[in-house]
Design a protein around this motif. Structure first.
Motif, mmCIF file in Angstrom:
data_model
loop_
_atom_site.group_PDB
_atom_site.id
_atom_site.type_symbol
_atom_site.label_atom_id
_atom_site.label_comp_id
_atom_site.label_asym_id
_atom_site.label_seq_id
_atom_site.Cartn_x
_atom_site.Cartn_y
_atom_site.Cartn_z
ATOM 1 N N ASP A 145 1.044 -1.117 -0.133
ATOM 2 C CA ASP A 145 0.243 0.088 0.069
ATOM 3 C C ASP A 145 0.746 1.348 0.302
ATOM 4 N N LYS A 146 1.526 1.991 -0.606
ATOM 5 C CA LYS A 146 2.436 3.232 -1.193
ATOM 6 C C LYS A 146 1.542 4.030 -0.720
ATOM 7 N N SER A 147 0.297 4.302 0.104
ATOM 8 C CA SER A 147 -0.184 5.453 0.751
ATOM 9 C C SER A 147 0.160 5.384 1.739
ATOM 10 N N LEU A 148 0.680 4.640 2.207
ATOM 11 C CA LEU A 148 1.710 4.384 3.775
ATOM 12 C C LEU A 148 2.828 4.630 3.698
ATOM 13 N N ILE A 149 3.441 5.676 2.966
ATOM 14 C CA ILE A 149 4.802 6.144 2.352
ATOM 15 C C ILE A 149 5.585 5.607 2.987
ATOM 16 N N GLY A 150 5.388 4.541 4.375
ATOM 17 C CA GLY A 150 6.787 3.933 4.432
ATOM 18 C C GLY A 150 6.159 3.222 5.738
ATOM 19 N N GLY A 151 6.865 2.281 6.377
ATOM 20 C CA GLY A 151 7.034 0.988 7.681
ATOM 21 C C GLY A 151 5.676 0.341 6.627
ATOM 22 N N VAL A 152 4.581 -0.309 7.696
ATOM 23 C CA VAL A 152 3.912 -0.971 8.325
ATOM 24 C C VAL A 152 2.516 -0.911 9.235
ATOM 25 N N LEU A 153 1.324 -1.832 8.418
ATOM 26 C CA LEU A 153 0.237 -1.187 9.546
ATOM 27 C C LEU A 153 -0.231 -2.713 9.651
ATOM 28 N N VAL A 154 -0.020 -3.412 10.490
ATOM 29 C CA VAL A 154 0.058 -5.092 11.025
ATOM 30 C C VAL A 154 -2.364 -5.043 11.374
ATOM 31 N N ARG A 155 -2.685 -5.867 10.821
ATOM 32 C CA ARG A 155 -3.764 -6.250 11.735
ATOM 33 C C ARG A 155 -3.461 -7.839 12.072
ATOM 34 N N ALA A 156 -4.330 -7.779 13.353
ATOM 35 C CA ALA A 156 -4.049 -8.844 13.524
ATOM 36 C C ALA A 156 -5.153 -9.549 14.786
ATOM 37 N N GLY A 157 -6.183 -10.157 14.005
ATOM 38 C CA GLY A 157 -7.520 -10.229 14.470
ATOM 39 C C GLY A 157 -8.365 -8.725 14.598
ATOM 40 N N ASP A 158 -8.338 -8.037 16.407
ATOM 41 C CA ASP A 158 -8.599 -6.770 16.668
ATOM 42 C C ASP A 158 -7.501 -5.735 16.909
ATOM 43 N N LYS A 159 -6.087 -6.646 17.012
ATOM 44 C CA LYS A 159 -5.416 -5.610 17.303
ATOM 45 C C LYS A 159 -4.647 -5.433 16.347
ATOM 46 N N VAL A 160 -4.477 -3.701 16.275
ATOM 47 C CA VAL A 160 -4.011 -2.644 14.830
ATOM 48 C C VAL A 160 -2.676 -2.484 15.683
ATOM 49 N N ILE A 161 -1.213 -2.642 14.939
ATOM 50 C CA ILE A 161 -0.022 -2.493 14.637
ATOM 51 C C ILE A 161 0.256 -1.465 13.766
ATOM 52 N N ASP A 162 0.096 0.344 13.586
ATOM 53 C CA ASP A 162 1.047 1.007 13.114
ATOM 54 C C ASP A 162 2.040 1.567 13.264
ATOM 55 N N GLY A 163 2.938 0.925 12.094
ATOM 56 C CA GLY A 163 4.286 1.709 12.134
ATOM 57 C C GLY A 163 4.223 2.568 11.342
ATOM 58 N N SER A 164 3.462 3.109 10.769
ATOM 59 C CA SER A 164 3.955 3.505 9.228
ATOM 60 C C SER A 164 4.091 4.548 9.976
ATOM 61 N N VAL A 165 4.465 5.743 8.254
ATOM 62 C CA VAL A 165 4.905 7.353 7.846
ATOM 63 C C VAL A 165 3.276 7.623 8.001
ATOM 64 N N LYS A 166 2.397 7.148 6.937
ATOM 65 C CA LYS A 166 1.199 8.009 7.073
ATOM 66 C C LYS A 166 0.543 8.168 9.028
ATOM 67 N N GLY A 167 0.762 6.895 9.666
ATOM 68 C CA GLY A 167 -0.122 6.578 10.950
ATOM 69 C C GLY A 167 0.601 7.981 12.087
ATOM 70 N N GLN A 168 2.003 8.009 11.536
ATOM 71 C CA GLN A 168 2.730 8.813 12.821
ATOM 72 C C GLN A 168 2.379 10.247 12.537
ATOM 73 N N LEU A 169 2.262 10.212 10.557
ATOM 74 C CA LEU A 169 1.696 11.524 10.729
ATOM 75 C C LEU A 169 -0.141 12.542 10.644
ATOM 76 N N GLN A 170 -0.349 11.492 10.748
ATOM 77 C CA GLN A 170 -1.836 11.732 11.299
ATOM 78 C C GLN A 170 -2.176 11.899 12.814
ATOM 79 N N HIS A 171 -1.731 11.251 13.562
ATOM 80 C CA HIS A 171 -0.971 11.317 15.089
ATOM 81 C C HIS A 171 -0.688 12.369 15.308
ATOM 82 N N MET A 172 0.331 13.162 14.991
ATOM 83 C CA MET A 172 0.993 14.672 15.128
ATOM 84 C C MET A 172 -0.335 15.062 14.953
ATOM 85 N N GLN A 173 -0.745 14.977 13.649
ATOM 86 C CA GLN A 173 -2.039 15.937 13.290
ATOM 87 C C GLN A 173 -2.770 16.000 14.010
#
Length: 177
Positions: A145-173
């Protein structure tokens, strides 16, 4: 979506319980996957969702399409779904069934969304780290998923681990607002 999953859960639990009793998890897994594939056909979907089509007629059609692909128990399950007008739940039933099966067999299906594809070695290393963190063997399904810019997003059942650049930018915003 969550409402459909809630409706599908008792069916999936019943199928899983029966599969465990008879040692036929793999057979049920294949049968449910087959049903999901035929129900994804748009012309069949229009027929199924037509309120003028009787349950008997719909049941006959579904059983004739499924002949040789599902056994007697699968046919009975299909009849039950038709009778209760719950064929639309089959994809959710299959998904929840696979989650139950994975949990029972001690592994976890993990969806990994990465900005770039993993190398063979990178996939092994990342898989090992996920297994250590989640405490189970993992079956990784990687999607680029090129929209993540960098890093990974992991979905394991109900758990979500967001290590993407896009996620970090959204968190900062959100933090800045």
């Amino acid at each position: 979506m969550s409402e459909l999953a809630t409706l599908a859960r008792p069916y999936a639990a019943a199928v899983f319980k029966r599969a465990k009793e008879t040692g036929s998890s793999e057979k049920w897994s294949k049968a449910l996957a087959f049903l999901v594939s035929i129900l994804s056909d748009s012309s069949l979907s229009a027929f199924i969702n037509n309120p003028k089509v009787s349950n008997e007629r719909l049941s006959e059609l579904m059983l004739s399409i499924s002949e040789g692909q599902i056994d007697t128990e699968g046919a009975n399950f299909l009849k039950l779904l038709v009778q209760n007008r719950r064929l639309n739940l089959v994809p959710h039933i299959a998904k929840i069934f696979e989650e139950y099966k994975a949990e029972d067999e001690g592994y976890l299906d993990v969806d990994v969304y990465a900005a770039y594809d993993f190398s063979k070695e990178g996939r092994k290393v990342f898989s090992a780290k996920l297994e250590k963190r989640l405490g189970k063997k993992v079956n990784m399904n990687v999607t680029v998923d090129k929209s993540l810019i960098g890093g990974v997003l992991v979905r394991a059942g109900d758990k979500v681990i967001d290590g993407s650049v896009k996620g970090q930018l959204q968190h900062m915003q959100k933090a800045l607002q």
